[in-house]
Write a protein that holds these residues in place. Structure first.
Motif, PDB file in Angstrom:
ATOM      1  N   LYS A 175       0.836  -1.207   0.000  1.00 39.69           N
ATOM      2  CA  LYS A 175       0.000   0.000   0.000  1.00 39.69           C
ATOM      3  C   LYS A 175       0.868   1.254   0.000  1.00 39.69           C
ATOM      4  O   LYS A 175       0.584   2.209  -0.729  1.00 39.69           O
ATOM      5  N   LYS A 176       1.909   1.243   0.837  1.00 40.75           N
ATOM      6  CA  LYS A 176       2.824   2.392   0.878  1.00 40.75           C
ATOM      7  C   LYS A 176       3.472   2.609  -0.490  1.00 40.75           C
ATOM      8  O   LYS A 176       3.618   3.741  -0.948  1.00 40.75           O
ATOM      9  N   MET A 177       3.854   1.521  -1.134  1.00 41.74           N
ATOM     10  CA  MET A 177       4.490   1.616  -2.450  1.00 41.74           C
ATOM     11  C   MET A 177       3.496   2.156  -3.476  1.00 41.74           C
ATOM     12  O   MET A 177       3.851   2.994  -4.307  1.00 41.74           O
ATOM     13  N   ASP A 178       2.251   1.702  -3.422  1.00 39.93           N
ATOM     14  CA  ASP A 178       1.219   2.200  -4.337  1.00 39.93           C
ATOM     15  C   ASP A 178       0.978   3.688  -4.127  1.00 39.93           C
ATOM     16  O   ASP A 178       0.864   4.451  -5.096  1.00 39.93           O
TER      17      ASP A 178
ATOM     18  N   GLN B 248      13.135   7.615  -5.498  1.00 34.96           N
ATOM     19  CA  GLN B 248      13.965   6.421  -5.314  1.00 34.96           C
ATOM     20  C   GLN B 248      14.369   6.242  -3.844  1.00 34.96           C
ATOM     21  O   GLN B 248      14.407   5.119  -3.349  1.00 34.96           O
ATOM     22  N   ALA B 249      14.651   7.356  -3.157  1.00 35.44           N
ATOM     23  CA  ALA B 249      15.025   7.264  -1.745  1.00 35.44           C
ATOM     24  C   ALA B 249      13.852   6.744  -0.902  1.00 35.44           C
ATOM     25  O   ALA B 249      14.026   5.892  -0.027  1.00 35.44           O
ATOM     26  N   LYS B 250      12.658   7.255  -1.186  1.00 30.33           N
ATOM     27  CA  LYS B 250      11.479   6.802  -0.448  1.00 30.33           C
ATOM     28  C   LYS B 250      11.141   5.349  -0.793  1.00 30.33           C
ATOM     29  O   LYS B 250      10.752   4.582   0.083  1.00 30.33           O
ATOM     30  N   GLN B 251      11.310   4.996  -2.047  1.00 24.22           N
ATOM     31  CA  GLN B 251      11.063   3.625  -2.480  1.00 24.22           C
ATOM     32  C   GLN B 251      12.042   2.672  -1.774  1.00 24.22           C
ATOM     33  O   GLN B 251      11.649   1.615  -1.285  1.00 24.22           O
ATOM     34  N   LYS B 252      13.301   3.076  -1.702  1.00 26.04           N
ATOM     35  CA  LYS B 252      14.314   2.257  -1.035  1.00 26.04           C
ATOM     36  C   LYS B 252      14.008   2.135   0.458  1.00 26.04           C
ATOM     37  O   LYS B 252      14.177   1.062   1.045  1.00 26.04           O
TER      38      LYS B 252
END
Length: 164
Positions: free
Chosen positions: A56-59, A74-78
């Motif tokens: 959910k966070k990734m979506d 990218q930093a938040k995704q990582k």
């Protein structure tokens, strides 16, 4: 998990080659434990919940991608991925510790020299899988049969906490 399997296989080999003809070796089928133990299912359900939260966070992050710079995205995704890897590692440790506790109890109760994973033994040994499941689930609240039937009917298989 592989280190534990290798260590237990070595222990079994040493016992077999060491002239310990009277050694009592138990074997445990981890797949059956994962399917039959309420305690292990609890670990799996917790892992699934955390996996869904990460998804959910990734979506949500993906929906906001256009509003941020690539490096920020990218930093938040990582960060989301790193948090999930920590949760996954904790679930694996919880599974391993749970299995070890159950096997240790069975070793003591049955007077065995060792319990090894069934996959690590070519043959022989006493199957103590049901005893390990019982040892793991002692003290667990009894499951409601109606609730237990619902996940099985959905047809979705939960991934194992051990990575198998």
């Amino acid at each position: 998990m592989k280190k534990i399997l290798a260590l237990l296989a070595i222990v079994a080999l040493v016992l077999a080659l060491g002239g310990c003809g009277s050694s009592k070796l138990g074997t445990v089928d981890t797949e059956r434990v994962m399917q039959g133990s309420a305690k292990v299912k609890q670990i799996q359900e917790s892992m699934m919940t955390k996996q869904n939260d990460a998804r959910k966070k990734m979506d949500e992050l993906t929906q906001q991608k256009d509003k941020m710079k690539d490096d920020e995205f990218q930093a938040k995704q990582k960060a989301i991925y790193d948090d999930f890897k920590i949760v996954q590692t904790e679930a694996d440790k919880a599974f391993q510790n749970t299995m070890k506790a159950g096997m240790d109890k069975v070793i003591k109760d049955r007077g065995l020299d060792a319990v090894v994973y069934k996959d690590a033994v070519a043959g022989g040994g006493v199957d103590v899988t049901d005893d390990v499941i019982k040892a793991l689930d002692d003290g667990m609240p009894k499951a409601d049969p109606a609730k237990a039937a619902a996940p099985a009917a959905s047809g979705s298989a939960a991934p194992s906490a051990s990575g198998k």
